[in-house]
Structures are given as structure tokens and as C-alpha cells.
Design a protein around this motif. Structure first.
Motif, PDB file in Angstrom:
ATOM      1  N   CYS A 172       0.634  -1.217   0.030  1.00 37.48           N
ATOM      2  CA  CYS A 172      -0.011  -0.004   0.087  1.00 37.48           C
ATOM      3  C   CYS A 172       0.826   1.099  -0.084  1.00 37.48           C
ATOM      4  O   CYS A 172       2.086   1.307   0.211  1.00 37.48           O
ATOM      5  N   PRO A 173       0.195   2.403  -0.489  1.00 40.48           N
ATOM      6  CA  PRO A 173       1.188   3.487  -0.381  1.00 40.48           C
ATOM      7  C   PRO A 173       1.104   4.086   0.885  1.00 40.48           C
ATOM      8  O   PRO A 173       0.539   3.813   1.701  1.00 40.48           O
ATOM      9  N   ALA A 174       2.548   4.568   1.244  1.00 37.46           N
ATOM     10  CA  ALA A 174       2.963   4.943   2.729  1.00 37.46           C
ATOM     11  C   ALA A 174       2.206   6.524   2.684  1.00 37.46           C
ATOM     12  O   ALA A 174       1.954   6.817   4.020  1.00 37.46           O
ATOM     13  N   ASP A 175       2.074   7.230   1.842  1.00 40.96           N
ATOM     14  CA  ASP A 175       1.552   8.583   1.951  1.00 40.96           C
ATOM     15  C   ASP A 175      -0.158   8.536   1.947  1.00 40.96           C
ATOM     16  O   ASP A 175      -0.644   7.859   1.190  1.00 40.96           O
ATOM     17  N   GLY A 176      -0.700   9.222   2.630  1.00 39.56           N
ATOM     18  CA  GLY A 176      -2.128   9.130   2.665  1.00 39.56           C
ATOM     19  C   GLY A 176      -2.944   8.136   3.280  1.00 39.56           C
ATOM     20  O   GLY A 176      -4.005   7.857   3.083  1.00 39.56           O
ATOM     21  N   THR A 177      -2.116   7.471   4.101  1.00 37.85           N
ATOM     22  CA  THR A 177      -2.824   6.291   4.857  1.00 37.85           C
ATOM     23  C   THR A 177      -2.509   6.471   6.538  1.00 37.85           C
ATOM     24  O   THR A 177      -1.511   7.064   6.827  1.00 37.85           O
ATOM     25  N   GLU A 178      -3.591   6.181   7.239  1.00 36.66           N
ATOM     26  CA  GLU A 178      -3.107   6.299   8.658  1.00 36.66           C
ATOM     27  C   GLU A 178      -3.772   4.929   9.179  1.00 36.66           C
ATOM     28  O   GLU A 178      -4.729   4.389   8.644  1.00 36.66           O
ATOM     29  N   GLU A 179      -3.112   4.685  10.497  1.00 37.09           N
ATOM     30  CA  GLU A 179      -3.973   3.515  11.248  1.00 37.09           C
ATOM     31  C   GLU A 179      -5.064   3.945  12.147  1.00 37.09           C
ATOM     32  O   GLU A 179      -4.990   4.898  12.720  1.00 37.09           O
ATOM     33  N   ILE A 180      -5.891   3.136  12.187  1.00 35.82           N
ATOM     34  CA  ILE A 180      -7.021   3.376  12.967  1.00 35.82           C
ATOM     35  C   ILE A 180      -7.373   2.137  13.791  1.00 35.82           C
ATOM     36  O   ILE A 180      -6.765   1.079  13.573  1.00 35.82           O
ATOM     37  N   ALA A 181      -8.018   2.221  14.760  1.00 40.55           N
ATOM     38  CA  ALA A 181      -8.584   1.534  15.979  1.00 40.55           C
ATOM     39  C   ALA A 181      -9.568   0.495  15.319  1.00 40.55           C
ATOM     40  O   ALA A 181     -10.350   0.782  14.508  1.00 40.55           O
ATOM     41  N   ASN A 182      -9.321  -0.795  15.687  1.00 41.34           N
ATOM     42  CA  ASN A 182      -9.930  -1.940  14.978  1.00 41.34           C
ATOM     43  C   ASN A 182     -11.378  -1.897  15.801  1.00 41.34           C
ATOM     44  O   ASN A 182     -11.600  -2.066  17.131  1.00 41.34           O
ATOM     45  N   PRO A 183     -12.501  -1.658  15.041  1.00 39.90           N
ATOM     46  CA  PRO A 183     -13.939  -1.651  15.604  1.00 39.90           C
ATOM     47  C   PRO A 183     -14.548  -2.770  16.101  1.00 39.90           C
ATOM     48  O   PRO A 183     -15.402  -2.993  16.929  1.00 39.90           O
ATOM     49  N   PHE A 184     -13.882  -3.874  15.747  1.00 38.14           N
ATOM     50  CA  PHE A 184     -14.133  -5.239  16.076  1.00 38.14           C
ATOM     51  C   PHE A 184     -13.428  -5.942  17.345  1.00 38.14           C
ATOM     52  O   PHE A 184     -13.816  -6.838  17.817  1.00 38.14           O
ATOM     53  N   ALA A 185     -12.465  -5.268  17.547  1.00 35.82           N
ATOM     54  CA  ALA A 185     -11.720  -5.775  18.638  1.00 35.82           C
ATOM     55  C   ALA A 185     -12.293  -5.647  20.115  1.00 35.82           C
ATOM     56  O   ALA A 185     -13.099  -4.479  20.210  1.00 35.82           O
TER      57      ALA A 185
END
Length: 131
Positions: free
Chosen positions: A116-129
Motif C-alpha cells: 500500500c502507499p505510505a502517503d495518505g494512509t493512517e492506522e485506525i483502531a479496530n472497531p471489532f476488537a
């Protein structure tokens, strides 16, 4: 360029019986398949990410970020200025804040799981955890 049996026979002035499928009723389809060229095109369009930072996840859990310098049809990758994200020793599924520089890396495509491209992505919290 591939040389086919019929082309070779024609060049030698000989004849070769036409190709037929197993049932014998579709010679034009079989002849078309025999002359199909192997283009080795990949379903991934990595050309647009050349010389741009990408993140790669490998089977086994390793994650790296680097500049894509080259690739082929089976997702073998050449990455430069690579940083590996180290995992937390207590929880191998968590990425620690530590990184280590690897420099130039040639990654075998069979071990690549995600690109995946490194720019323009961010990690989000897992809503299913569940906490």
C-alpha cells in the motif's frame, strides 16, 4: 518470439495436422489458444508507485516501509531506504515504536501479503476488537 509447430512446418515446406480439442469439434478455439502470447502482465498496477514510499506486509508478520525502485509480474520488489517496524516482544501482533534501517531490499513476491502507499494512509483502531 515463440515459434509454433505450424509456423516451423510451413518454413520447412511440410504440413502439420490442425490442432483440435479433446472432443474434436472446436479446431479454431484450440488453434487460437496455441498462438496466444504469454504477456506476463500483473494484476497489480505498481508502475504508478515507482520512486514513491510504500508499505509492505510480509507473511510471518514483518512490516517495512521504503521507496519502490522496481517490481515484476509476481510482485518481487526492490525497495530502497527501507525501515522495518519492529514488533513488541510481549505481543507479537503489535508493532512497537522502534524501527531499524535495512537499506536496499529485494523482497520475494511469494512472501508479500500487502502493498500500500505510505502517503495518505493512517492506522485506525479496530472497531471489532474487544477490550
Amino acid at each position: 518470439q515463440a515459434i509454433f509447430a505450424q509456423d516451423l512446418a510451413a518454413a520447412l515446406g511440410q504440413s502439420v495436422p490442425p490442432l483440435v480439442c479433446s472432443c474434436g469439434c472446436h479446431p479454431e478455439k484450440v488453434a487460437g489458444m496455441a498462438k496466444k502470447e504469454n504477456t506476463n502482465k500483473s494484476v497489480l498496477d505498481l508502475e504508478r508507485y515507482l520512486n514513491q514510499p510504500i508499505k509492505v506486509k510480509f507473511s510471518g508478520g514483518r512490516e517495512v516501509k521504503g521507496i519502490l525502485k522496481g517490481h515484476d509480474a509476481v510482485a518481487n520488489l526492490v525497495l530502497d531506504d527501507v525501515q522495518e517496524y519492529l514488533r513488541d516482544p510481549e505481543d507479537p501482533y503489535k508493532i512497537a515504536d522502534e524501527t531499524r534501517n535495512l537499506g536496499l531490499v529485494v523482497a520475494r513476491g511469494t512472501s508479500v501479503m500487502l502493498i500500500c502507499p505510505a502517503d495518505g494512509t493512517e492506522e485506525i483502531a479496530n472497531p471489532f476488537a474487544t477490550a
